[in-house]
Design a protein around this motif. Structure first.
Motif, short mmCIF file in Angstrom:
data_model
loop_
_atom_site.label_atom_id
_atom_site.label_comp_id
_atom_site.label_asym_id
_atom_site.label_seq_id
_atom_site.Cartn_x
_atom_site.Cartn_y
_atom_site.Cartn_z
N VAL A 58 4.22 10.35 -3.65
CA VAL A 58 3.41 9.11 -3.45
C VAL A 58 3.73 8.71 -1.93
O VAL A 58 3.08 8.18 -1.10
CB VAL A 58 3.41 8.16 -4.52
N TYR A 59 5.03 8.75 -1.63
CA TYR A 59 5.69 8.43 -0.27
C TYR A 59 5.23 8.96 0.91
O TYR A 59 4.51 8.54 1.87
CB TYR A 59 7.10 8.32 -0.34
N LEU A 62 1.47 7.99 1.17
CA LEU A 62 1.17 6.96 1.86
C LEU A 62 1.53 6.71 3.38
O LEU A 62 1.03 6.10 3.98
CB LEU A 62 2.27 5.86 1.10
N GLN A 64 0.69 9.35 5.19
CA GLN A 64 -0.51 10.08 5.44
C GLN A 64 0.06 11.40 6.12
O GLN A 64 -0.61 11.94 6.99
CB GLN A 64 -1.13 9.36 6.32
N PHE A 89 10.46 2.62 2.63
CA PHE A 89 9.00 2.10 2.78
C PHE A 89 8.83 0.57 3.41
O PHE A 89 8.02 0.46 4.18
CB PHE A 89 8.30 2.02 1.42
N LYS A 93 6.94 0.69 6.99
CA LYS A 93 5.60 -0.02 6.91
C LYS A 93 5.64 -1.45 7.08
O LYS A 93 4.68 -2.15 7.17
CB LYS A 93 4.92 0.54 6.01
N ARG A 99 -0.43 -3.90 5.49
CA ARG A 99 0.50 -3.02 4.53
C ARG A 99 0.52 -3.41 3.08
O ARG A 99 0.95 -2.54 2.49
CB ARG A 99 2.07 -3.30 5.33
N LEU A 102 -1.82 -0.59 1.30
CA LEU A 102 -1.71 0.77 1.55
C LEU A 102 -2.07 1.79 0.17
O LEU A 102 -2.56 2.74 0.29
CB LEU A 102 -0.32 1.15 2.30
N LEU A 103 -1.37 1.23 -0.85
CA LEU A 103 -1.47 1.81 -2.10
C LEU A 103 -2.82 1.74 -2.62
O LEU A 103 -3.32 2.65 -3.28
CB LEU A 103 -0.45 1.27 -3.23
N LEU A 106 -4.93 4.42 -1.09
CA LEU A 106 -4.71 5.64 -1.26
C LEU A 106 -5.40 6.12 -2.65
O LEU A 106 -5.53 7.17 -3.00
CB LEU A 106 -2.96 5.73 -1.62
N ASN A 131 2.34 -3.95 -3.17
CA ASN A 131 1.28 -3.00 -2.82
C ASN A 131 0.64 -2.89 -4.50
O ASN A 131 -0.61 -2.80 -4.54
CB ASN A 131 1.57 -1.64 -2.37
#
Length: 247
Positions: A58-59, A62, A64, A89, A93, A99, A102-103, A106, A131
């Motif tokens: 997931v990191y 996140l 990208q 994170f 970010k 910010r 972001l999740l 995603l 998030n």
């Protein structure tokens, strides 16, 4: 459209990851398509479900660096792996515009394929947890009935109020449930009653008893229903799943 549920507590060691894994497995066994997301840098959810070598996590998604990847765990159950790098994170970010979402961005493309998305939040109220709150429909708070247990609870509820006001007005607290509960211990019973009296509409009926099987199952990469289907832990999580489904 799926329902996003975050399991959260500012205090660690309350059975949050165990609950995410077993509630997810229980929902999957009931026929729902479930996606688990490991947001804790300790990655106990990932390792506890037997995913030891995840190339994508997931990191990285996140950031990208690659597209999000969900690994199949069993029928109807998949997992987006966690990463120890999640601890950085906020540093990476923290200054980015939007910010907190972001999740949410995603997960958006995955929602049409799931009935439930369960988020295992870290034991801290930082940017990752923010998030999770910003994209969740409901929060569930596992709580150990012991001294100072309510300290973390108060902080979570305060943060929920701020998130509702600024980021996610539809967020609700789905409920509080007790883990590692031993009704034979007076302090556990009294603490539980104090919490029930203070939050009568939030405390769930179901409790999770302290059992050896719940601690053993993750070491074999299994949920409690696979490892010990007739155990007290499986019975308790089964009841909890049914209660969540009715709320």
């Amino acid at each position: 459209m799926s329902k996003i549920i975050a399991f959260t507590n500012q205090k660690g060691g309350v059975g949050k990851t165990t609950s995410t894994a077993n509630i997810g497995a229980g929902l999957a066994r009931a026929g729902y398509k479930v996606l688990l997301v490991d947001l804790d840098p300790q990655i106990n959810l990932t390792s506890g479900l037997g995913l030891t070598e995840a190339e994508f996590n997931v990191y990285g998604a996140l950031l990208q660096e690659y597209k999000v990847k969900a690994y199949p765990i069993q029928d109807n159950l998949a997992l987006i792996a966690g990463s120890p790098a999640l601890s950085s994170f906020e540093k990476v970010k923290g200054d980015e515009l939007d910010r907190e979402f972001l999740l949410k961005d995603l997960l958006e493309p995955l929602l049409e394929r799931c009935d439930y998305v369960l988020l295992d939040c870290p034991p801290a109220l930082g940017l990752i947890t923010l998030n999770a709150y910003a994209c969740a429909n409901a929060l569930y708070i596992p709580l150990e009935a012991q001294l100072y247990a309510t300290d973390g609870l108060e902080k979570v509820l305060e943060m929920v109020t701020r998130v509702q006001r600024r980021l996610n007005p539809t967020l609700v607290v789905g409920g509080i449930f007790f883990t590692r509960f031993d009704p034979r211990k007076v302090l556990r019973r009294e603490t539980a009653e104090v919490v029930r009296d203070k939050y009568p509409d939030l405390v769930l009926t179901s409790t999770i008893r302290e059992t050896i099987a719940l601690g053993e199952a993750p070491h074999l990469g299994q949920d409690i229903f696979t490892y010990a289907p007739t155990s007290a832990g499986a019975m308790d999580y089964g009841h909890l799943v049914q209660e969540i489904l009715t709320r």
